[in-house]
Write a protein that holds these residues in place. Structure first.
Motif, PDB file in Angstrom:
ATOM      1  N   VAL A   1      22.928  21.730  62.929  1.00  0.00           N
ATOM      2  CA  VAL A   1      22.693  20.478  62.246  1.00  0.00           C
ATOM      3  C   VAL A   1      22.859  20.718  60.747  1.00  0.00           C
ATOM      4  CG1 VAL A   1      20.199  20.868  62.077  1.00  0.00           C
ATOM      5  CG2 VAL A   1      21.086  18.539  61.983  1.00  0.00           C
ATOM      6  N   THR A   2      23.384  19.736  60.064  1.00  0.00           N
ATOM      7  CA  THR A   2      23.558  19.809  58.611  1.00  0.00           C
ATOM      8  C   THR A   2      22.495  18.935  57.951  1.00  0.00           C
ATOM      9  OG1 THR A   2      25.929  20.181  58.850  1.00  0.00           O
ATOM     10  CG2 THR A   2      25.140  19.434  56.701  1.00  0.00           C
ATOM     11  N   VAL A   3      21.799  19.540  57.008  1.00  0.00           N
ATOM     12  CA  VAL A   3      20.647  18.871  56.399  1.00  0.00           C
ATOM     13  C   VAL A   3      20.860  18.779  54.884  1.00  0.00           C
ATOM     14  CG1 VAL A   3      18.163  19.032  55.991  1.00  0.00           C
ATOM     15  CG2 VAL A   3      19.114  19.705  58.201  1.00  0.00           C
ATOM     16  N   PRO A   4      20.554  17.633  54.287  1.00  0.00           N
ATOM     17  CA  PRO A   4      20.638  17.523  52.814  1.00  0.00           C
ATOM     18  C   PRO A   4      19.686  18.513  52.153  1.00  0.00           C
ATOM     19  CG  PRO A   4      20.484  15.357  53.839  1.00  0.00           C
ATOM     20  CD  PRO A   4      20.210  16.348  54.917  1.00  0.00           C
ATOM     21  N   PRO A   5      20.012  18.967  50.965  1.00  0.00           N
ATOM     22  CA  PRO A   5      19.191  20.007  50.303  1.00  0.00           C
ATOM     23  C   PRO A   5      17.755  19.580  50.026  1.00  0.00           C
ATOM     24  CG  PRO A   5      20.801  19.053  48.785  1.00  0.00           C
ATOM     25  CD  PRO A   5      21.173  18.562  50.155  1.00  0.00           C
ATOM     26  N   ILE A   6      17.500  18.294  49.970  1.00  0.00           N
ATOM     27  CA  ILE A   6      16.139  17.857  49.665  1.00  0.00           C
ATOM     28  C   ILE A   6      15.245  17.841  50.906  1.00  0.00           C
ATOM     29  CG2 ILE A   6      16.827  16.478  47.665  1.00  0.00           C
ATOM     30  CD1 ILE A   6      16.677  13.991  49.476  1.00  0.00           C
ATOM     31  N   GLU A   7      15.812  18.029  52.093  1.00  0.00           N
ATOM     32  CA  GLU A   7      15.037  17.999  53.325  1.00  0.00           C
ATOM     33  C   GLU A   7      14.674  19.422  53.765  1.00  0.00           C
ATOM     34  OE1 GLU A   7      16.715  15.735  56.462  1.00  0.00           O
ATOM     35  OE2 GLU A   7      17.062  13.951  55.236  1.00  0.00           O
ATOM     36  N   PRO A   8      13.531  19.589  54.428  1.00  0.00           N
ATOM     37  CA  PRO A   8      13.142  20.936  54.891  1.00  0.00           C
ATOM     38  C   PRO A   8      13.998  21.388  56.063  1.00  0.00           C
ATOM     39  CG  PRO A   8      11.591  19.291  55.688  1.00  0.00           C
ATOM     40  CD  PRO A   8      12.515  18.570  54.748  1.00  0.00           C
ATOM     41  N   ALA A   9      13.955  22.675  56.305  1.00  0.00           N
ATOM     42  CA  ALA A   9      14.712  23.229  57.424  1.00  0.00           C
ATOM     43  C   ALA A   9      14.116  22.749  58.746  1.00  0.00           C
ATOM     44  CB  ALA A   9      14.673  24.747  57.376  1.00  0.00           C
ATOM     45  N   PRO A  10      14.942  22.441  59.744  1.00  0.00           N
ATOM     46  CA  PRO A  10      14.431  22.010  61.042  1.00  0.00           C
ATOM     47  C   PRO A  10      13.611  23.125  61.706  1.00  0.00           C
ATOM     48  CG  PRO A  10      16.790  21.593  60.842  1.00  0.00           C
ATOM     49  CD  PRO A  10      16.410  22.488  59.712  1.00  0.00           C
ATOM     50  N   TYR A  11      12.721  22.702  62.583  1.00  0.00           N
ATOM     51  CA  TYR A  11      11.916  23.661  63.344  1.00  0.00           C
ATOM     52  C   TYR A  11      12.823  24.456  64.267  1.00  0.00           C
ATOM     53  CZ  TYR A  11       8.134  25.404  66.318  1.00  0.00           C
ATOM     54  OH  TYR A  11       7.273  26.215  67.007  1.00  0.00           O
ATOM     55  N   ASN A  12      12.514  25.749  64.465  1.00  0.00           N
ATOM     56  CA  ASN A  12      13.305  26.638  65.329  1.00  0.00           C
ATOM     57  C   ASN A  12      14.776  26.658  64.900  1.00  0.00           C
ATOM     58  OD1 ASN A  12      11.030  27.207  66.756  1.00  0.00           O
ATOM     59  ND2 ASN A  12      11.725  26.391  68.715  1.00  0.00           N
ATOM     60  N   SER A  13      14.998  27.066  63.668  1.00  0.00           N
ATOM     61  CA  SER A  13      16.372  27.135  63.175  1.00  0.00           C
ATOM     62  C   SER A  13      16.522  28.295  62.200  1.00  0.00           C
ATOM     63  CB  SER A  13      16.761  25.827  62.482  1.00  0.00           C
ATOM     64  OG  SER A  13      16.021  25.679  61.284  1.00  0.00           O
ATOM     65  N   VAL A  14      17.756  28.757  62.054  1.00  0.00           N
ATOM     66  CA  VAL A  14      18.096  29.819  61.101  1.00  0.00           C
ATOM     67  C   VAL A  14      19.393  29.420  60.400  1.00  0.00           C
ATOM     68  CG1 VAL A  14      16.934  31.673  62.348  1.00  0.00           C
ATOM     69  CG2 VAL A  14      19.316  31.116  62.902  1.00  0.00           C
ATOM     70  N   MET A  15      19.687  30.107  59.311  1.00  0.00           N
ATOM     71  CA  MET A  15      20.912  29.813  58.577  1.00  0.00           C
ATOM     72  C   MET A  15      22.046  30.750  58.957  1.00  0.00           C
ATOM     73  SD  MET A  15      19.224  29.067  54.804  1.00  0.00           S
ATOM     74  CE  MET A  15      20.838  28.757  54.066  1.00  0.00           C
ATOM     75  N   VAL A  16      21.756  31.722  59.861  1.00  0.00           N
ATOM     76  CA  VAL A  16      22.779  32.694  60.277  1.00  0.00           C
ATOM     77  C   VAL A  16      23.589  32.101  61.422  1.00  0.00           C
ATOM     78  CG1 VAL A  16      23.185  35.016  61.158  1.00  0.00           C
ATOM     79  CG2 VAL A  16      21.232  34.572  59.647  1.00  0.00           C
ATOM     80  N   PRO A  17      24.904  31.961  61.277  1.00  0.00           N
ATOM     81  CA  PRO A  17      25.699  31.390  62.362  1.00  0.00           C
ATOM     82  C   PRO A  17      25.801  32.364  63.537  1.00  0.00           C
ATOM     83  CG  PRO A  17      27.133  32.151  60.597  1.00  0.00           C
ATOM     84  CD  PRO A  17      25.729  32.282  60.092  1.00  0.00           C
ATOM     85  N   PRO A  18      25.784  31.851  64.774  1.00  0.00           N
ATOM     86  CA  PRO A  18      25.913  32.731  65.944  1.00  0.00           C
ATOM     87  C   PRO A  18      27.338  33.228  66.095  1.00  0.00           C
ATOM     88  CG  PRO A  18      25.919  30.454  66.641  1.00  0.00           C
ATOM     89  CD  PRO A  18      25.657  30.440  65.158  1.00  0.00           C
ATOM     90  N   PRO A  19      27.538  34.313  66.823  1.00  0.00           N
ATOM     91  CA  PRO A  19      28.893  34.807  67.051  1.00  0.00           C
ATOM     92  C   PRO A  19      29.658  33.894  68.005  1.00  0.00           C
ATOM     93  CG  PRO A  19      27.314  36.078  68.328  1.00  0.00           C
ATOM     94  CD  PRO A  19      26.522  35.158  67.457  1.00  0.00           C
ATOM     95  N   ASP A  20      30.954  34.086  68.070  1.00  0.00           N
ATOM     96  CA  ASP A  20      31.764  33.312  69.013  1.00  0.00           C
ATOM     97  C   ASP A  20      31.388  33.712  70.435  1.00  0.00           C
ATOM     98  OD1 ASP A  20      33.089  32.046  66.963  1.00  0.00           O
ATOM     99  OD2 ASP A  20      34.675  33.568  66.855  1.00  0.00           O
ATOM    100  N   LEU A  21      31.321  32.733  71.305  1.00  0.00           N
ATOM    101  CA  LEU A  21      30.922  32.967  72.690  1.00  0.00           C
ATOM    102  C   LEU A  21      32.060  32.596  73.624  1.00  0.00           C
ATOM    103  CD1 LEU A  21      27.370  31.331  72.452  1.00  0.00           C
ATOM    104  CD2 LEU A  21      27.919  33.776  72.300  1.00  0.00           C
ATOM    105  N   ALA A  22      32.077  33.259  74.783  1.00  0.00           N
ATOM    106  CA  ALA A  22      33.109  32.978  75.774  1.00  0.00           C
ATOM    107  C   ALA A  22      32.469  32.806  77.148  1.00  0.00           C
ATOM    108  CB  ALA A  22      34.130  34.128  75.815  1.00  0.00           C
ATOM    109  N   GLY A  23      33.054  31.907  77.920  1.00  0.00           N
ATOM    110  CA  GLY A  23      32.587  31.731  79.298  1.00  0.00           C
ATOM    111  C   GLY A  23      31.122  31.310  79.378  1.00  0.00           C
ATOM    112  N   THR A  24      30.341  32.096  80.127  1.00  0.00           N
ATOM    113  CA  THR A  24      28.925  31.777  80.330  1.00  0.00           C
ATOM    114  C   THR A  24      28.023  32.452  79.304  1.00  0.00           C
ATOM    115  OG1 THR A  24      28.673  33.647  81.862  1.00  0.00           O
ATOM    116  CG2 THR A  24      29.268  31.501  82.820  1.00  0.00           C
ATOM    117  N   GLN A  25      28.615  33.090  78.300  1.00  0.00           N
ATOM    118  CA  GLN A  25      27.806  33.802  77.312  1.00  0.00           C
ATOM    119  C   GLN A  25      26.916  32.833  76.525  1.00  0.00           C
ATOM    120  OE1 GLN A  25      30.712  35.944  74.922  1.00  0.00           O
ATOM    121  NE2 GLN A  25      30.376  37.820  76.103  1.00  0.00           N
TER     122      GLN A  25
END
Length: 199
Positions: free
Chosen positions: A19-43
């Motif tokens: 989710v993209t959040v404006p800078p004035i809003e707090p970070a969503p619950y259960n979230s991080v700023m580190v993007p996950p790696p690319d996934l394939a299949g059922t990963q």
């Protein structure tokens, strides 16, 4: 300032979206700023709170089987003990320790009357020669009992308590403990007998 992208995960720390959040809003619950790696299949990607990075799993782990806790089994055993029992068509109370103590005392008295005093079947004055012996049922009525009947009655009460304890132990030994532990199928019936019946 630019909007910030957060990467979300669920209660099992599995990546669920972003989710993209404006800078004035707090970070969503259960979230991080580190993007996950690319996934394939059922990963799936799982966030690791210790290494602060995503781990790649071949598939989503199975959800844990829900289970009850041992203390809940003890509560249910106590609740069923307090419900009392049915003997020879009549309901009797065992909701307090005092009532159970009375039953144990009557068991000892009836045993002594039969073995020592040679109390005869049909004699209702085996406990006190001045009064017929009777036990108070749950409905308040007095149920006359000779020594032999009292012995069978009190043994039935003790046996039911033992069956409840055994049923509770059997439930706590299950892995996992079933969440429907309150179902009657796990517990002895209200009808009590002083002897083991063959099935």
């Amino acid at each position: 300032m630019e909007d910030t992208t957060y990467y979300l995960y669920d209660y099992e720390y599995i990546f669920t979206g972003q989710v993209t959040v404006p800078p004035i809003e707090p970070a969503p619950y259960n979230s991080v700023m580190v993007p996950p790696p690319d996934l394939a299949g059922t990963q799936v990607a799982k966030w690791n709170d210790f290494s602060f990075q995503w781990e790649v799993l071949d598939e989503r782990p199975p959800k844990p089987i829900p289970s009850a806790q041992p203390w809940q089994i003890d509560q249910e055993k106590d609740r069923r003990t307090a419900m009392g029992f049915i003997y020879d068509g009549k309901s009797y109370l065992t909701e307090t320790q005092s009532q159970m103590n009375d039953i144990l005392g009557a068991l000892a008295d009836a045993t002594a009357a039969i073995t020592v005093d040679q109390a005869q079947s049909g004699d209702l004055r085996w406990a006190d020669p001045r009064y017929d012996f009777a036990w108070s049922a749950a409905d308040g009525s007095g149920v006359p009992m000779d020594a032999q009947t009292c012995l069978a009655f009190t043994r039935a009460a003790v046996r039911r308590k033992s069956l409840l304890v055994g049923a509770g132990l059997a439930l706590k030994a299950m892995n996992p403990i079933p969440v429907d532990y309150m179902d009657d199928k796990y517990w002895p019936t209200m009808d009590a007998t002083s002897k083991v019946t063959e099935t």
